[in-house]
Write a protein that holds these residues in place. Structure first.
Motif, PDB file in Angstrom:
ATOM      1  N   ASP A  37     135.717  30.462  63.366  1.00 54.77           N
ATOM      2  CA  ASP A  37     134.864  30.069  64.487  1.00 54.77           C
ATOM      3  C   ASP A  37     133.454  29.691  64.061  1.00 54.77           C
ATOM      4  OD1 ASP A  37     133.721  32.480  63.857  1.00 54.77           O
ATOM      5  OD2 ASP A  37     134.206  33.467  65.756  1.00 54.77           O
ATOM      6  N   GLY A  38     133.190  29.754  62.759  1.00 46.72           N
ATOM      7  CA  GLY A  38     131.879  29.366  62.264  1.00 46.72           C
ATOM      8  C   GLY A  38     130.861  30.483  62.206  1.00 46.72           C
ATOM      9  N   SER A  39     131.170  31.646  62.809  1.00 43.52           N
ATOM     10  CA  SER A  39     130.188  32.726  62.809  1.00 43.52           C
ATOM     11  C   SER A  39     130.733  34.053  62.288  1.00 43.52           C
ATOM     12  CB  SER A  39     129.627  32.931  64.228  1.00 43.52           C
ATOM     13  OG  SER A  39     130.685  33.239  65.115  1.00 43.52           O
ATOM     14  N   THR A  40     132.016  34.323  62.483  1.00 38.20           N
ATOM     15  CA  THR A  40     132.609  35.571  62.013  1.00 38.20           C
ATOM     16  C   THR A  40     133.505  35.304  60.824  1.00 38.20           C
ATOM     17  OG1 THR A  40     132.578  36.513  64.237  1.00 38.20           O
ATOM     18  CG2 THR A  40     134.010  37.571  62.631  1.00 38.20           C
ATOM     19  N   PHE A  41     133.212  35.947  59.711  1.00 33.69           N
ATOM     20  CA  PHE A  41     133.978  35.771  58.487  1.00 33.69           C
ATOM     21  C   PHE A  41     134.781  37.025  58.188  1.00 33.69           C
ATOM     22  CE2 PHE A  41     131.189  32.303  58.185  1.00 33.69           C
ATOM     23  CZ  PHE A  41     131.538  31.484  57.123  1.00 33.69           C
ATOM     24  N   SER A  42     135.896  36.867  57.511  1.00 37.19           N
ATOM     25  CA  SER A  42     136.694  38.015  57.114  1.00 37.19           C
ATOM     26  C   SER A  42     137.304  37.778  55.745  1.00 37.19           C
ATOM     27  CB  SER A  42     137.801  38.291  58.145  1.00 37.19           C
ATOM     28  OG  SER A  42     138.696  37.195  58.215  1.00 37.19           O
ATOM     29  N   THR A  43     137.696  38.872  55.103  1.00 35.46           N
ATOM     30  CA  THR A  43     138.361  38.817  53.818  1.00 35.46           C
ATOM     31  C   THR A  43     139.379  39.940  53.749  1.00 35.46           C
ATOM     32  OG1 THR A  43     138.067  38.885  51.415  1.00 35.46           O
ATOM     33  CG2 THR A  43     136.604  40.263  52.729  1.00 35.46           C
ATOM     34  N   THR A  44     140.394  39.778  52.949  1.00 33.52           N
ATOM     35  CA  THR A  44     141.416  40.820  52.816  1.00 33.52           C
ATOM     36  C   THR A  44     141.052  41.837  51.751  1.00 33.52           C
ATOM     37  OG1 THR A  44     142.636  39.461  51.229  1.00 33.52           O
ATOM     38  CG2 THR A  44     143.254  39.257  53.556  1.00 33.52           C
ATOM     39  N   THR A  45     139.930  41.647  51.077  1.00 37.71           N
ATOM     40  CA  THR A  45     139.561  42.525  49.962  1.00 37.71           C
ATOM     41  C   THR A  45     138.117  42.999  50.073  1.00 37.71           C
ATOM     42  OG1 THR A  45     139.109  40.542  48.638  1.00 37.71           O
ATOM     43  CG2 THR A  45     141.240  41.599  48.313  1.00 37.71           C
ATOM     44  N   ALA A  46     137.725  43.503  51.220  1.00 31.82           N
ATOM     45  CA  ALA A  46     136.343  43.934  51.405  1.00 31.82           C
ATOM     46  C   ALA A  46     136.020  45.129  50.519  1.00 31.82           C
ATOM     47  CB  ALA A  46     136.100  44.307  52.859  1.00 31.82           C
ATOM     48  N   PRO A  47     135.000  45.043  49.682  1.00 28.20           N
ATOM     49  CA  PRO A  47     134.626  46.176  48.832  1.00 28.20           C
ATOM     50  C   PRO A  47     134.187  47.377  49.658  1.00 28.20           C
ATOM     51  CG  PRO A  47     133.600  44.144  48.073  1.00 28.20           C
ATOM     52  CD  PRO A  47     134.173  43.855  49.416  1.00 28.20           C
ATOM     53  N   SER A  48     134.543  48.556  49.207  1.00 27.28           N
ATOM     54  CA  SER A  48     134.090  49.794  49.829  1.00 27.28           C
ATOM     55  C   SER A  48     132.871  50.291  49.066  1.00 27.28           C
ATOM     56  CB  SER A  48     135.201  50.843  49.794  1.00 27.28           C
ATOM     57  OG  SER A  48     134.763  52.039  50.401  1.00 27.28           O
ATOM     58  N   LEU A  49     131.756  50.419  49.773  1.00 25.45           N
ATOM     59  CA  LEU A  49     130.508  50.843  49.145  1.00 25.45           C
ATOM     60  C   LEU A  49     130.317  52.343  49.315  1.00 25.45           C
ATOM     61  CD1 LEU A  49     128.174  47.953  50.369  1.00 25.45           C
ATOM     62  CD2 LEU A  49     129.334  48.148  48.160  1.00 25.45           C
ATOM     63  N   VAL A  50     129.958  53.017  48.233  1.00 31.70           N
ATOM     64  CA  VAL A  50     129.667  54.445  48.261  1.00 31.70           C
ATOM     65  C   VAL A  50     128.195  54.631  47.934  1.00 31.70           C
ATOM     66  CG1 VAL A  50     132.040  55.151  47.782  1.00 31.70           C
ATOM     67  CG2 VAL A  50     130.502  54.606  45.872  1.00 31.70           C
ATOM     68  N   SER A  51     127.796  55.828  47.511  1.00 35.02           N
ATOM     69  CA  SER A  51     126.363  56.085  47.285  1.00 35.02           C
ATOM     70  C   SER A  51     125.807  55.339  46.075  1.00 35.02           C
ATOM     71  CB  SER A  51     126.120  57.590  47.118  1.00 35.02           C
ATOM     72  OG  SER A  51     126.878  58.099  46.024  1.00 35.02           O
ATOM     73  N   ALA A  52     126.687  54.980  45.139  1.00 38.27           N
ATOM     74  CA  ALA A  52     126.239  54.204  43.979  1.00 38.27           C
ATOM     75  C   ALA A  52     125.821  52.807  44.425  1.00 38.27           C
ATOM     76  CB  ALA A  52     127.356  54.113  42.949  1.00 38.27           C
ATOM     77  N   GLU A  53     124.685  52.318  43.908  1.00 39.99           N
ATOM     78  CA  GLU A  53     124.188  51.013  44.337  1.00 39.99           C
ATOM     79  C   GLU A  53     124.994  49.869  43.722  1.00 39.99           C
ATOM     80  OE1 GLU A  53     120.068  50.176  44.110  1.00 39.99           O
ATOM     81  OE2 GLU A  53     119.515  51.718  45.578  1.00 39.99           O
ATOM     82  N   ALA A  54     125.117  48.800  44.494  1.00 42.77           N
ATOM     83  CA  ALA A  54     125.823  47.596  44.052  1.00 42.77           C
ATOM     84  C   ALA A  54     124.942  46.387  44.297  1.00 42.77           C
ATOM     85  CB  ALA A  54     127.138  47.448  44.813  1.00 42.77           C
ATOM     86  N   LYS A  55     125.331  45.269  43.703  1.00 45.89           N
ATOM     87  CA  LYS A  55     124.675  43.989  43.976  1.00 45.89           C
ATOM     88  C   LYS A  55     125.765  42.958  44.226  1.00 45.89           C
ATOM     89  CE  LYS A  55     124.215  42.768  39.046  1.00 45.89           C
ATOM     90  NZ  LYS A  55     123.263  42.398  37.964  1.00 45.89           N
ATOM     91  N   ALA A  56     125.444  41.927  45.012  1.00 47.00           N
ATOM     92  CA  ALA A  56     126.425  40.911  45.367  1.00 47.00           C
ATOM     93  C   ALA A  56     125.785  39.531  45.305  1.00 47.00           C
ATOM     94  CB  ALA A  56     126.992  41.167  46.766  1.00 47.00           C
ATOM     95  N   ALA A  57     126.613  38.541  45.042  1.00 46.13           N
ATOM     96  CA  ALA A  57     126.162  37.147  45.035  1.00 46.13           C
ATOM     97  C   ALA A  57     127.266  36.285  45.633  1.00 46.13           C
ATOM     98  CB  ALA A  57     125.819  36.681  43.627  1.00 46.13           C
ATOM     99  N   ALA A  58     126.881  35.122  46.153  1.00 49.50           N
ATOM    100  CA  ALA A  58     127.847  34.252  46.823  1.00 49.50           C
ATOM    101  C   ALA A  58     127.608  32.799  46.448  1.00 49.50           C
ATOM    102  CB  ALA A  58     127.744  34.412  48.340  1.00 49.50           C
ATOM    103  N   TYR A  59     128.665  32.008  46.561  1.00 49.56           N
ATOM    104  CA  TYR A  59     128.548  30.551  46.409  1.00 49.56           C
ATOM    105  C   TYR A  59     129.423  29.890  47.462  1.00 49.56           C
ATOM    106  CZ  TYR A  59     133.195  30.356  44.273  1.00 49.56           C
ATOM    107  OH  TYR A  59     134.556  30.438  44.073  1.00 49.56           O
ATOM    108  N   TYR A  60     129.139  28.631  47.738  1.00 49.53           N
ATOM    109  CA  TYR A  60     129.847  27.855  48.755  1.00 49.53           C
ATOM    110  C   TYR A  60     130.105  26.451  48.228  1.00 49.53           C
ATOM    111  CZ  TYR A  60     130.397  25.046  53.012  1.00 49.53           C
ATOM    112  OH  TYR A  60     130.850  24.167  53.963  1.00 49.53           O
ATOM    113  N   PRO A  61     131.324  25.920  48.426  1.00 48.68           N
ATOM    114  CA  PRO A  61     132.501  26.542  49.022  1.00 48.68           C
ATOM    115  C   PRO A  61     133.326  27.294  47.975  1.00 48.68           C
ATOM    116  CG  PRO A  61     132.957  24.242  48.572  1.00 48.68           C
ATOM    117  CD  PRO A  61     131.529  24.472  48.167  1.00 48.68           C
TER     118      PRO A  61
END
Length: 271
Positions: free
Chosen positions: A82-106
Motif C-alpha cells: 500500500d506504499g506505507s506499511t512494509f513487512s518482512t518474513t525475517t524481522a530481527p529480534s532486538l534484545v538489550s545488546a545494541e545493533a545497527k542497521a542500514a538499507a538500500y532501495y530497491p
C-alpha cells in the motif's frame, strides 16, 4: 542539493528463523516505518509514501560489526502493498545488546549492502541510508534517512515566443565524460560511496517521442552515475527531422542533485 527522503516503515511481523539462526521469541522486533519528504530530483518515490510493491534491502549487525546476538540478518527484503506499511518474513529480534542497521532501495537478491550494483540501463533510482545506530529492545525503530545515489540531469526543450512554425520533438539524448554506465554503491556509507565506475562517456537517450513544442518546456530526466571531475554535457535533440546540438559549460555532477538545462528553439536555431 543532496536529496533526502525520510523513510518510516511500520512492520507487522513476528519472530521467525533467519538463515540457520533461531530468533528467540523474547525481545522486540525491529521496526522500520517511513514518510517521504519533498523531492528535489527524479525519483520513483513520490508524494508521502513509497511506490506500491516497493522493496528495500535491510542488513542488521551488532553495533561493533559482525553478526547480531539473535541471528544473522543480511539483505532482508521489506515489501509494501500500500506504499506505507512494509513487512518482512525475517524481522530481527532486538534484545538489550545494541545493533545497527542500514538499507538500500530497491532490494535485489544476493546483494552485499556494501557493494550494491548500480546501472543506468533501466534508469533505476537507487537509494541508500548509511548506518542507523543505537537499536535495541527498548529502541527498536530504525528511522532511515534515505538518500539518492545517482545524479539527475533534466533537459527542458521549448520554442521561443517568436517562433511560429510547428515543432515536434522526436528524440533527446545526452552524453558527457562525467556520465558513467555502472558502479557499486556502499549503502552503509553516510555519503553513498560509489566505486568501480565503468562505461565513461555513456549516452542516455529517449527516442520515439512525438511532442509538439510550445513556449513551456517539455522536460525529460536522465539518471547518471556521476564522475568525480567537472565535464561538459552535450545534448542532441531531434525536432522536425533535424538534429540540434548544444553543449554546456563544465559541471561537477553531484549525487542526489538535479542539474537542469533549458534548450530553446528559435529561427536562429537552438540555444
Amino acid at each position: 542539493n543532496l536529496l533526502t527522503a525520510l523513510i518510516s516503515l511500520a512492520l507487522t511481523t513476528s519472530s521467525c528463523n533467519s538463515l540457520d539462526e533461531t530468533v528467540p521469541p523474547s525481545g522486540s522486533p525491529l521496526q522500520v516505518s517511513v514518510t517521504t519528504g519533498t523531492l528535489q530530483s527524479r525519483t520513483l518515490v513520490t508524494g508521502t509514501t513509497m511506490p506500491t510493491n516497493a522493496t528495500m534491502g535491510v542488513t542488521v549487525l551488532a553495533s561493533g560489526g559482525g553478526a547480531y546476538s539473535t541471528g544473522t540478518f543480511d539483505n532482508l527484503k521489506y515489501t509494501t502493498t500500500d506504499g506505507s506499511t512494509f513487512s518482512t518474513t525475517t524481522a530481527p529480534s532486538l534484545v538489550s545488546a545494541e545493533a545497527k542497521a542500514a538499507a538500500y532501495y530497491p532490494w535485489a537478491d544476493d546483494t552485499d549492502i556494501t557493494a550494491v550494483p548500480v546501472t543506468t540501463a533501466a534508469q533505476t533510482d537507487y537509494m541508500y541510508s548509511g548506518w542507523y545506530t543505537g537499536l535495541k529492545d527498548s529502541n527498536p525503530q530504525a528511522k532511515f534517512n534515505m538518500k539518492h545515489a545517482l545524479a539527475a540531469v533534466r533537459i527542458g526543450v521549448q520554442k521561443s515566443a517568436g517562433y511560429t512554425p510547428t515543432a515536434t520533438l522526436t528524440a533527446v539524448s545526452a552524453t558527457s565524460d562525467a556520465f558513467y554506465a555502472s558502479a557499486t554503491l556502499d549503502a552503509t556509507s553516510s555519503t553513498g560511496t560509489l566505486s568501480g565506475l565503468t562505461g565513461a562517456g555513456a549516452v542516455l537517450e529517449k527516442t520515439s517521442l512525438s511532442q509538439a513544442l510550445s513556449t513551456s518546456p517539455y522536460t525529460t530526466d536522465f539518471l547518471v552515475v556521476p564522475g568525480t571531475s567537472a565535464q561538459t554535457i552535450t545534448f542532441t535533440v531531434t525536432i522536425g527531422g533535424s538534429d540540434y546540438t548544444a553543449t554546456t559549460a563544465a559541471v561537477n555532477l553531484q549525487q542526489g542533485a538535479i542539474h537542469s538545462y533549458t534548450l530553446t528553439l528559435s529561427a536562429e536555431g537552438l540555444a
